[in-house]
Design an enzyme around this catalytic site. Structure first.
Site, short mmCIF file in Angstrom:
data_model
loop_
_atom_site.label_atom_id
_atom_site.label_comp_id
_atom_site.label_asym_id
_atom_site.label_seq_id
_atom_site.Cartn_x
_atom_site.Cartn_y
_atom_site.Cartn_z
N ARG A 109 16.27 -3.16 19.93
CA ARG A 109 16.11 -2.25 18.78
C ARG A 109 15.43 -2.85 17.56
NH1 ARG A 109 20.54 -1.30 21.57
NH2 ARG A 109 20.98 0.85 22.20
N HIS A 134 13.28 -0.30 22.71
CA HIS A 134 12.46 -0.64 23.87
C HIS A 134 11.01 -0.16 23.80
CE1 HIS A 134 15.92 -2.42 25.60
NE2 HIS A 134 16.45 -1.37 26.18
N HIS A 207 14.20 -5.35 32.37
CA HIS A 207 15.46 -4.62 32.24
C HIS A 207 16.09 -4.30 33.60
CE1 HIS A 207 18.42 -2.11 30.33
NE2 HIS A 207 17.79 -2.09 29.17
N ASP A 279 27.20 -4.98 25.07
CA ASP A 279 25.81 -4.58 24.83
C ASP A 279 25.35 -5.41 23.64
OD1 ASP A 279 23.39 -3.35 24.74
OD2 ASP A 279 24.14 -1.30 24.50
N GLU A 344 18.90 -9.29 29.82
CA GLU A 344 17.61 -9.14 29.17
C GLU A 344 17.35 -10.37 28.30
OE1 GLU A 344 17.77 -4.95 27.42
OE2 GLU A 344 19.63 -5.18 28.50
C1 GLA Z 1 19.63 -2.04 26.32
C2 GLA Z 1 20.36 -1.58 25.12
C3 GLA Z 1 21.40 -0.61 25.52
C4 GLA Z 1 20.81 0.57 26.27
C5 GLA Z 1 20.01 0.05 27.43
C6 GLA Z 1 19.26 1.17 28.10
O1 GLA Z 1 20.39 -2.86 27.08
O2 GLA Z 1 20.89 -2.63 24.37
O3 GLA Z 1 22.09 -0.15 24.39
O4 GLA Z 1 19.97 1.29 25.42
O5 GLA Z 1 19.11 -0.93 27.03
O6 GLA Z 1 20.08 2.23 28.42
#
Ligand code: GLA
Length: 380
Positions: A109, A134, A207, A279, A344
């Site tokens: 983000r 993304h 991803h 996350d 990631e």
């Molecule tokens: C990343 C983001 C998550 C989500 C995924 C896609 O990992 O950090 O919050 O948006 O991508 O669903």
């Protein structure tokens, strides 16, 4: 000697030489290509499969540079596909959460969908609440890449793409090259490089959604993970880092020793609540440049082990918290909540707005280089 006997002795001699040099074994290693589907505008999309001699097979499409499947043996030698995805292009053209995608220009983000560079403000698409996620509405995961098979020491696929100045709001004509290669030690390596003709920001990642028990085979809560990070970047309620580098010690984010993913995933902890599980970006412990071990994940049932090595400073550990069973993937299987985890490798989220984070700027004359390796093995 008749012609026939002569030919067979030569063939026999060649076979012996081949076997002695490992040539006979090489028979399986290579790349193959087949059609994967058509874009709405009629362009043909292909699926390339890299194969090695140790039972590993990786399929990649030039649509979005997506890793469609990774087949690796379990402890009994039984092959299984360990990433979520779809059987054909159509699945990827619908709404889906970046399964296997090559993400850019900016992985994760950028807060409030804007950033300043050299005193100029750049506005991006807010495609995730107030933030840009993304790479925007049509990121690198939704572009058609130019593919070239590379027949070197290891089978490899080179993908190139020219992202035009202003695409998705980002400055500079950005020329990107990704090379996926498959080594004999069951390591899938991704080498990223890029150049620009104007100052810009860049954060490329892959991803893939892994499930070491096999895609569609339940959740990943019993997998064990070790993350080589003493700190992580805590987030606000919109998943943007606050700027703090917080110690993992004493938190559900302490994976310095192997821990079961599910053990603390629903802990009463503000960060866990914000992420709806994991996350979060981990600040990797690194010593110098080059590839270093970021994480190790094991599944005791299948015996499969995944090691993640990277040149990057960060790792987003995402536990598929947004999957809810509504997406049907390969073979029509429903992908439920937490049925996969992502690794990631990246620079930290929102770096363009966080001067204290490692810089994501790329200037003309510089070449961006990052590499990540996903290496598979088994615990007996
Ligand atoms: C990343 C983001 C998550 C989500 C995924 C896609 O990992 O950090 O919050 O948006 O991508 O669903």
């Amino acid at each position: 000697m008749t012609y026939l006997t002569c030919t067979s002795s030569i063939l026999l001699a060649l076979a012996i030489v081949g076997a002695a040099s490992g040539g006979a074994e090489k028979a399986n290693s290579g790349i193959s290509k087949k059609p994967f589907g058509k874009m709405p505008d009629g362009r043909t999309i292909d699926l390339y499969t890299l194969t090695n001699n140790h039972g590993m097979r990786v399929a990649i499409t030039n649509y979005g540079g997506i890793v469609v499947s990774i087949v690796v043996p379990d402890r009994n030698g039984k092959p299984g596909d360990v990433v979520l995805g779809f059987d054909n292009l159509e699945g990827y053209l619908g709404k889906e959460p970046y399964f296997g995608a090559l993400v850019g220009r900016y992985g994760n983000r950028i807060g409030k969908a804007r950033f300043k560079l050299d005193g100029v403000e750049y506005k991006l698409a807010a495609n995730n609440g107030p933030n840009s996620l993304h790479g925007g509405v049509q990121g690198f995961d939704k572009r058609v890449w130019t593919a070239r098979e590379v027949h070197g020491e290891h089978p490899a696929l080179e993908l190139t793409y020219l992202s035009k100045d202003g695409e998705e709001g980002y400055p500079g004509n950005l020329s990107v090259k990704i090379v996926y290669s498959l080594a004999e030690d069951n390591a899938l390596r991704i080498d990223y490089s890029a150049t620009t003709d104007k100052d810009t920001v860049l954060n490329l990642t892959n991803h893939s959604y892994f499930n070491l028990a096999g895609e569609g085979n339940g959740d990943i809560l019993k997998h064990e993970i070790t993350i080589n990070a003493d700190r992580f970047t805590p987030i606000d309620g919109t998943l943007i880092p606050t700027g703090e580098l917080r110690k993992v010690a004493g938190t559900p984010f302490d994976f310095r020793k192997p821990a079961v993913i599910g053990a603390r995933i629903d802990a009463d902890d503000e960060q866990i609540t914000f992420g709806k599980g994991y996350d979060h970006n981990f600040v990797l412990n690194r010593s110098g440049a080059g590839l270093s071990l970021a994480a190790r994940i094991t599944d005791s049932e299948s015996g499969r082990v995944l090691e993640v090595l990277t040149t990057q400073p960060g790792l987003q550990f995402y536990t598929g918290n947004f999957l809810d069973g509504s997406i049907h993937g390969k073979g029509g299987k429903a992908y439920g909540r937490r049925s996969a985890f992502c690794q990631e490798t990246q620079h930290f989220p929102d770096s363009p707005n966080k001067p204290s984070f490692p810089s994501t700027e790329l200037k003309p004359g510089q070449t961006y280089h990052q590499s990540t390796v996903f290496r598979f093995s088994v615990n007996k």
